[in-house]
Design a protein around this motif. Structure first.
Motif, PDB file in Angstrom:
ATOM      1  N   SER A  28      -3.753  14.172   1.558  1.00 15.83           N
ATOM      2  CA  SER A  28      -5.093  14.108   0.966  1.00 15.83           C
ATOM      3  C   SER A  28      -6.181  14.360   2.009  1.00 15.83           C
ATOM      4  CB  SER A  28      -5.321  12.731   0.313  1.00 15.83           C
ATOM      5  OG  SER A  28      -5.374  11.703   1.302  1.00 15.83           O
ATOM      6  N   SER A  44       4.622   8.065  -1.029  1.00  8.37           N
ATOM      7  CA  SER A  44       3.256   7.531  -1.054  1.00  8.37           C
ATOM      8  C   SER A  44       2.545   7.785   0.277  1.00  8.37           C
ATOM      9  CB  SER A  44       3.274   6.039  -1.374  1.00  8.37           C
ATOM     10  OG  SER A  44       3.972   5.306  -0.365  1.00  8.37           O
ATOM     11  N   GLY A  95      -5.301   5.822   8.291  1.00 12.68           N
ATOM     12  CA  GLY A  95      -6.695   5.970   7.906  1.00 12.68           C
ATOM     13  C   GLY A  95      -7.631   5.900   9.082  1.00 12.68           C
ATOM     14  N   GLU A 128      -0.769  10.288   0.966  1.00 11.30           N
ATOM     15  CA  GLU A 128      -1.940   9.863   1.728  1.00 11.30           C
ATOM     16  C   GLU A 128      -2.289  10.876   2.808  1.00 11.30           C
ATOM     17  OE1 GLU A 128      -5.009   7.466   3.415  1.00 11.30           O
ATOM     18  OE2 GLU A 128      -3.983   7.317   1.477  1.00 11.30           O
ATOM     19  N   ARG A 148       0.814  -1.217   0.000  1.00  7.99           N
ATOM     20  CA  ARG A 148       0.000   0.000   0.000  1.00  7.99           C
ATOM     21  C   ARG A 148       0.846   1.265   0.000  1.00  7.99           C
ATOM     22  NH1 ARG A 148      -4.274   1.560   4.842  1.00  7.99           N
ATOM     23  NH2 ARG A 148      -5.048   3.533   3.942  1.00  7.99           N
TER      24      ARG A 148
END
Length: 319
Positions: free
Chosen positions: A176, A169, A257, A173, A163
Motif C-alpha cells: 500500500s 496481511s 509504518g 501493508e 494487526r
C-alpha cells in the motif's frame, strides 16, 4: 606439462605410439568438464537441502532467541510466552525462513564457489580470495533475502498478532506504500545493517572454514568430522561476534509504518537504553544462539562438504 601436448614429438620406431599421449590428456580434459558441472550442481542442491532441514529442526530455538532479542527476557520467560500462545502458533512465521534459508544455502555456497573459482582458477585459494568471495556472496544473499527476514521478524513479534495475523496481511501493508516507501519502510527496512552483517559473516565463515577443517583432517579423523566441527565452531563464533547487529536488525525490522520506524542511530540508542546500557543484556539469548549455530552450521557444512567432494578435503594453502 606442455611438452606432452606437442603435435609432432620425436618419432620412435612405432609410428602410432605418439598418438596415445595426445588422446589421454584430451580425454582427461573432456572428462573433467561434466565432473566440474556436476560438482557445482551438487553444491547448489546440497546447500538448499541442508539449509532447509537445519532450519526446520532449529526453528523453535530461533523463535525463543527472537523473543529474547525483542523483549529482553530470560529463556524460561520466552518459552512461557510461546507456551501461552499455544501449539498452533508455535511454528507461526516458519515459511519465510524456510524459503529464505533454502535460497540462502543455494546462493551462499553456489555464489561463493563460482567467485572463488574465478579468483583462484588454477591453485589453492589464499585468505584474501576466500574473504572477497565470501564477502560478495554475503552481499548477494542480503540483497535477495532481506524481504524474507523483514516479513519473518514482523510475524514473530507477538505484539503484531492482532494487526498482522498472516503473511498476506503484511504484504498488503507494504504494497500500500509508494514505490520508495515500499522499499525503505517495507521490504528493505534495515537493509544496510543486514548487508553489513551478512557480508562480514559470510567473509569470516568462508575465510576460516576450510583452514580449520583441513587442520582437523590432518589428525586422521573421518572425513565428515572435521567439516562438522569446523562448521560448528566457525559458524558459532561468527554468529556471536555479529550478534549485536542481529539484535538491532530484529528490533528495526519488527516495526511497521512511518510512526514506528526510527532511524539507525535512534534504533541503536533505543536498544542500548532498553538493555540498561549493559552489553551482557545485548547478548541475552546468546546461549541459544550457540546451540542453534552449532546444529545449523555444523550439519550444513558437514553434509555440503562431504557430499560435494566425496573424499577427504585437500589441504588449502593458508596465509
Amino acid at each position: 606439462m606442455r611438452s606432452s601436448f606437442q603435435p609432432e614429438p620425436i618419432v620412435t620406431s612405432m609410428g602410432e605410439q605418439p598418438e596415445a599421449p595426445l588422446e589421454k590428456p584430451e580425454e582427461g580434459k573432456r572428462a573433467k568438464i561434466p565432473e566440474d558441472h556436476h560438482w557445482h550442481s551438487r553444491s547448489y542442491t546440497l546447500g538448499a537441502i541442508s539449509s532447509f532441514l537445519s532450519t526446520f529442526v532449529t526453528f523453535p530455538i530461533y523463535k525463543v532467541v527472537f523473543r529474547q532479542q525483542i523483549h529482553a527476557v530470560s529463556v524460561p520467560e520466552a518459552v512461557s510466552q510461546l507456551h501461552q500462545e499455544g501449539l498452533h502458533r508455535f511454528y507461526r512465521g516458519i515459511y519465510p525462513p524456510l524459503l529464505a534459508k533454502t535460497l540462502q544455502g543455494t546462493l551462499l555456497f553456489g555464489t561463493y564457489d563460482n567467485l572463488l573459482q574465478a579468483l583462484s582458477p588454477t591453485g589453492p585459494s589464499r585468505l584474501w580470495q576466500r574473504w572477497v568471495a565470501g564477502f560478495l556472496s554475503g552481499a548477494m544473499e542480503a540483497v535477495v533475502l532481506t524481504p524474507f527476514e523483514r516479513v519473518q521478524n514482523v510475524l514473530q513479534d507477538g505484539r503484531k498478532d492482532a494487526r498482522f495475523p498472516s503473511t498476506s496481511s503484511i504484504l498488503r501493508e507494504f504494497n500500500s506504500y509508494g514505490f520508495w516507501e515500499r522499499l525503505a519502510l517495507g521490504y528493505y527496512q534495515g537493509f544496510l545493517l543486514v548487508l553489513l552483517r551478512n557480508s562480514l559473516g559470510s567473509a569470516l565463515y568462508f575465510s576460516f572454514k576450510d583452514p580449520i577443517r583441513d587442520s582437523l583432517a590432518e589428525q586422521g579423523l573421518p572425513c565428515w568430522v572435521p567439516a562438522l566441527v569446523s562448521g560448528s565452531v566457525n559458524g558459532t563464533l561468527t554468529c556471536l561476534l555479529l550478534y549485536p547487529l542481529s539484535v538491532l536488525v530484529a528490533n528495526m525490522q519488527s516495526q511497521v509504518g512511518c510512526q514506528e520506524a526510527p532511524g539507525l542511530w535512534a534504533s541503536a540508542q533505543a536498544v542500548w537504553e532498553g538493555r540498561g546500557r549493559k552489553l551482557l543484556l545485548i547478548y541475552r539469548g546468546g546461549s541459544l544462539v550457540i546451540l542453534r549455530s552449532c546444529v545449523t552450521w555444523g550439519l550444513t557444512t558437514a553434509i555440503h562438504d562431504f557430499l560435494q567432494e566425496n573424499k577427504c578435503p585437500r589441504v588449502e594453502e593458508s596465509d
